[in-house]
Design a protein around this motif. Structure first.
Motif, PDB file in Angstrom:
ATOM      1  N   UNK A 154       0.829  -1.200   0.000  1.00 54.67           N
ATOM      2  CA  UNK A 154       0.000   0.000   0.000  1.00 54.67           C
ATOM      3  C   UNK A 154       0.865   1.252   0.000  1.00 54.67           C
ATOM      4  N   UNK A 155       0.747   2.021  -1.053  1.00 56.72           N
ATOM      5  CA  UNK A 155       1.489   3.275  -1.156  1.00 56.72           C
ATOM      6  C   UNK A 155       0.767   4.173  -2.149  1.00 56.72           C
ATOM      7  N   UNK A 156       0.772   5.475  -1.869  1.00 59.37           N
ATOM      8  CA  UNK A 156      -0.049   6.386  -2.657  1.00 59.37           C
ATOM      9  C   UNK A 156       0.546   6.710  -4.019  1.00 59.37           C
ATOM     10  N   UNK A 157       1.781   6.341  -4.277  1.00 59.79           N
ATOM     11  CA  UNK A 157       2.314   6.569  -5.619  1.00 59.79           C
ATOM     12  C   UNK A 157       1.638   5.668  -6.651  1.00 59.79           C
ATOM     13  N   UNK A 158       0.921   4.635  -6.198  1.00 61.68           N
ATOM     14  CA  UNK A 158       0.221   3.754  -7.123  1.00 61.68           C
ATOM     15  C   UNK A 158      -1.180   4.265  -7.469  1.00 61.68           C
ATOM     16  N   UNK A 159      -1.638   5.326  -6.827  1.00 52.62           N
ATOM     17  CA  UNK A 159      -3.023   5.768  -7.040  1.00 52.62           C
ATOM     18  C   UNK A 159      -3.031   7.209  -7.544  1.00 52.62           C
ATOM     19  N   UNK A 160      -2.615   7.374  -8.783  1.00 54.33           N
ATOM     20  CA  UNK A 160      -2.552   8.717  -9.361  1.00 54.33           C
ATOM     21  C   UNK A 160      -3.387   8.877 -10.624  1.00 54.33           C
TER      22      UNK A 160
END
Length: 656
Positions: free
Chosen positions: A366-372
């Motif tokens: 889980x990391x926010x760089x994957x949800x752009x």
């Protein structure tokens, strides 16, 4: 960084103050150059002698949390062709960052040192984006020169998920990545593409210090149609926990989904509902249409008459203001689609993902760089809507956002309360049969003049094969349509005479409902040659030029297409009564590949029949897989080359 990343769960971090150390006196590293034996690398165009990336997170007080980045590179340039690529050093200075220190120098092949300080930093402006950037303009770069530079920046902390790419298309030596943080902040890391895992330096107790060192990082050469950025050795890191307050969760897709649902799926108030109703009224949508058909019309209007600005403001995020002014932020447009689908009673789920040509969504980290990137999943239709890509349409999102994992925000009800529930699922690509390119050509010749062929041409496009043309035909003036028709047809018949060329099904809401059709009458003398008493008819060329893929060396990287596709070709040749047709076996080709389950992934198959003195040639060609491993590449290449082989098919007309 997109809106949702910016509003992601920013929990307060209550830590004792810590001072920045070690940067003020940072300078050149003479030993790295002295110890590197250049004579061993004479066959290489560029070599990294040293690369150091250091990220340090520092808490100055209870409200100031910052990140320092140190980048230090030493390169040797051994090619005149590469000089232009390396005579500038760009500095990543943005609105949320500050340059603390920087130096650059060039050591020529003759050992002359040309040093540049901060006074040599220049400004330039990107005319398209209007963004101003800074760079060192290096002097004295020549074949055999060494370029060395370092810079230190102070930045807004990026700890929700950050990707660090270390590999390149040239060899690197003495590569280091380090992350430093206060002793009570624990980070998590994950390495990709066989990059070794980073290790924690346990000899340091007053800080947390993670290190990754590589004596050599071999080059990865790009290959055609490879998702190169995703295949380079890289790692992702994120802040995991504060050991002084272990109950606080920093990164949780579940809470992220709850926040996203709360911000996007707000119940429509009376003002917004009234504005949506009035807007739909301006589109003159027939009440008899289904909700999905209405949404197609709405999407076509939003993507051709509204402007999406990168700037966020209250008026660009308010549904009433957006519909009135036709200007929206990205977040505002996502909200607007949610409101419209609620009004039209279309069940949907917001989906977060990333572009697979640049990054693969990792379902296990889980990391926010994957949800752009953002999609809407239409539950009943089992299809996707891409709210921000103006070149996409319902059912056909940007293909690079499919065939990838994504975070689905599913509504979860507790009595009268609804929130977002996080589910990671695969985003299935669109079926290949929905993206078709079909060609129908009726061919006739004058028995007294076999040198010229008359072609009754019809081409039909659906799905991704139509998406860049069909939604915009109705907006095009007559001369633009004429030029577009000419470009489409001359791709097949570059030396032909074209008459009566027209588009059909080019109205505003035809995409997704009707195929785009191109028709024309064509005349050409390029396809039949006389050879003694015979005529050679190059019928294979009537399907248009085909790509021929050559392979000088073994494929090592994945091959990726944007979307799956299907081609159909039907050629009908009225055989002159006085002639026989020979060499028909050249029209028969059959090349395909099936996986272990029996599913056909790639196919090119051509055949023919003669009926009522008409030669009818049928061709099926399709590609039912986007992501092609190197082990499948040769099968893929053979199928593509079969189309090029058919181009060479020639039949013989011989007088009876």
């Amino acid at each position: 960084m997109k809106y949702f990343t910016l509003i992601a769960l920013f929990y307060s971090i209550l830590l004792s103050a810590q001072d920045k150390t070690g940067y003020e006196n940072y300078t050149w590293d003479e030993k790295s150059i002295e110890n590197f034996d250049i004579s061993k690398h004479q066959d290489e165009e560029v070599v990294t002698i040293k690369e150091k990336k250091l990220h340090e997170f520092v808490v100055l007080n209870q409200t100031n949390f910052i990140e320092y980045k140190l980048i230090h590179n030493i390169l040797w340039v051994n090619s005149n062709d590469k000089i232009e690529d390396y005579n500038k050093v760009y500095l990543p200075i943005y609105s949320n960052s500050q340059l603390i220190s920087s130096k650059a120098r060039v050591i020529t092949a003759a050992k002359k040192i040309i040093e540049l300080d901060a006074s040599k930093i220049l400004d330039a402006k990107d005319e398209e984006t209007q963004v101003t950037y800074k760079y060192f303009a290096l002097e004295g770069v020549e074949k055999g020169a060494i370029i060395e530079y370092f810079y230190i920046t102070q930045n807004a902390p990026k700890y929700t998920g950050n990707r660090i790419t270390l590999q390149a298309d040239y060899n690197k030596y003495n590569v280091d990545f380090e992350l430093v943080a206060p002793a009570n902040l624990e980070f998590k890391f994950k390495s990709y593409n066989e990059l070794p895992e980073i290790k924690k330096d346990t000899s340091i107790t007053d800080k947390n210090h993670w290190k990754l060192h590589l004596d050599k990082l071999e080059a990865l050469e790009p290959e055609d149609k490879a998702p190169y950025a995703t295949l380079l050795k890289q790692l992702v890191y994120k802040l995991h926990k504060n050991v002084d307050n272990p109950t606080v969760s920093f990164f949780d897709y579940g809470k992220f989904s709850q926040n996203s649902y709360k911000n996007i799926y707000k119940e429509l108030d009376k003002t917004s509902t009234k504005a949506i109703k009035a807007y739909l009224g301006t589109l003159n949508i027939k009440s008899s249409l289904s909700s999905l058909e209405k949404l197609r019309i709405v999407e076509a209007d939003l993507k051709t008459t509204f402007y999406v600005t990168p700037q966020s403001a209250s008026e660009t995020e308010n549904i009433e203001s957006i519909l009135k002014n036709k200007i929206s932020s990205e977040f505002g447009m996502i909200k607007l689609y949610a409101g419209l689908m609620e009004y039209l009673d279309i069940k949907n789920q917001l989906v977060f993902t990333c572009n697979r040509s640049q990054q693969k969504f990792d379902p296990e980290f889980e990391a926010y760089n994957f949800i752009n990137e953002y999609l809407y999943y239409l539950v009943d239709e089992k299809s996707y809507l891409d709210p921000l890509d103006v070149s996409s349409r319902l059912g056909f999102p940007n293909g690079y956002l499919t065939d990838n994992y994504g975070l689905f925000v599913e509504p979860l009800k507790f009595g009268d309360f609804t929130t977002g529930n996080a589910k990671i699922k695969y985003i299935e690509p669109v079926n290949y049969k929905k993206s078709t390119d079909s060609l129908f050509v009726n061919i006739s010749v004058d028995a007294n003049d076999l040198n010229t062929v008359d072609l009754d041409f019809k081409q039909s496009f659906t799905g991704y094969k139509a998406i860049y043309i069909q939604p915009y035909v109705h907006l095009s003036p007559a001369d633009t349509k004429e030029e577009l028709l000419k470009n489409i047809i001359t791709q097949y018949y570059p030396n032909a005479s074209i008459e009566n060329a027209v588009f059909e099904n080019g109205e505003k809401s035809d995409f997704g409902n009707l195929p785009l059709i191109v028709k024309a009458d064509i005349k050409s003398d390029s396809y039949i040659n006389k050879a003694g008493r015979k005529y050679l008819f190059k019928i294979g060329e009537l399907i248009g030029p085909q790509i021929e893929m050559y392979q000088d060396k073994k494929r090592t990287l994945d091959t990726e297409d944007r979307h799956k596709k299907f081609y159909y070709r039907e050629l009908r040749f009225d055989i002159p009564e006085e002639y026989n047709v020979k060499n028909l076996e050249s029209l028969v080709l059959d090349e395909s590949y099936q996986d272990d389950t029996g599913k056909t992934l790639f196919l090119f198959k051509s055949n023919y029949e003669i009926k009522d003195n008409t030669l009818i040639v049928f061709i099926d060609e399709y590609y039912n897989q986007n992501i092609i491993a190197p082990s499948l590449y040769e099968n893929y290449r053979k199928v593509i080359n079969s189309a090029a082989d058919f181009n060479k098919a020639t039949i013989i007309l011989e007088k009876k």
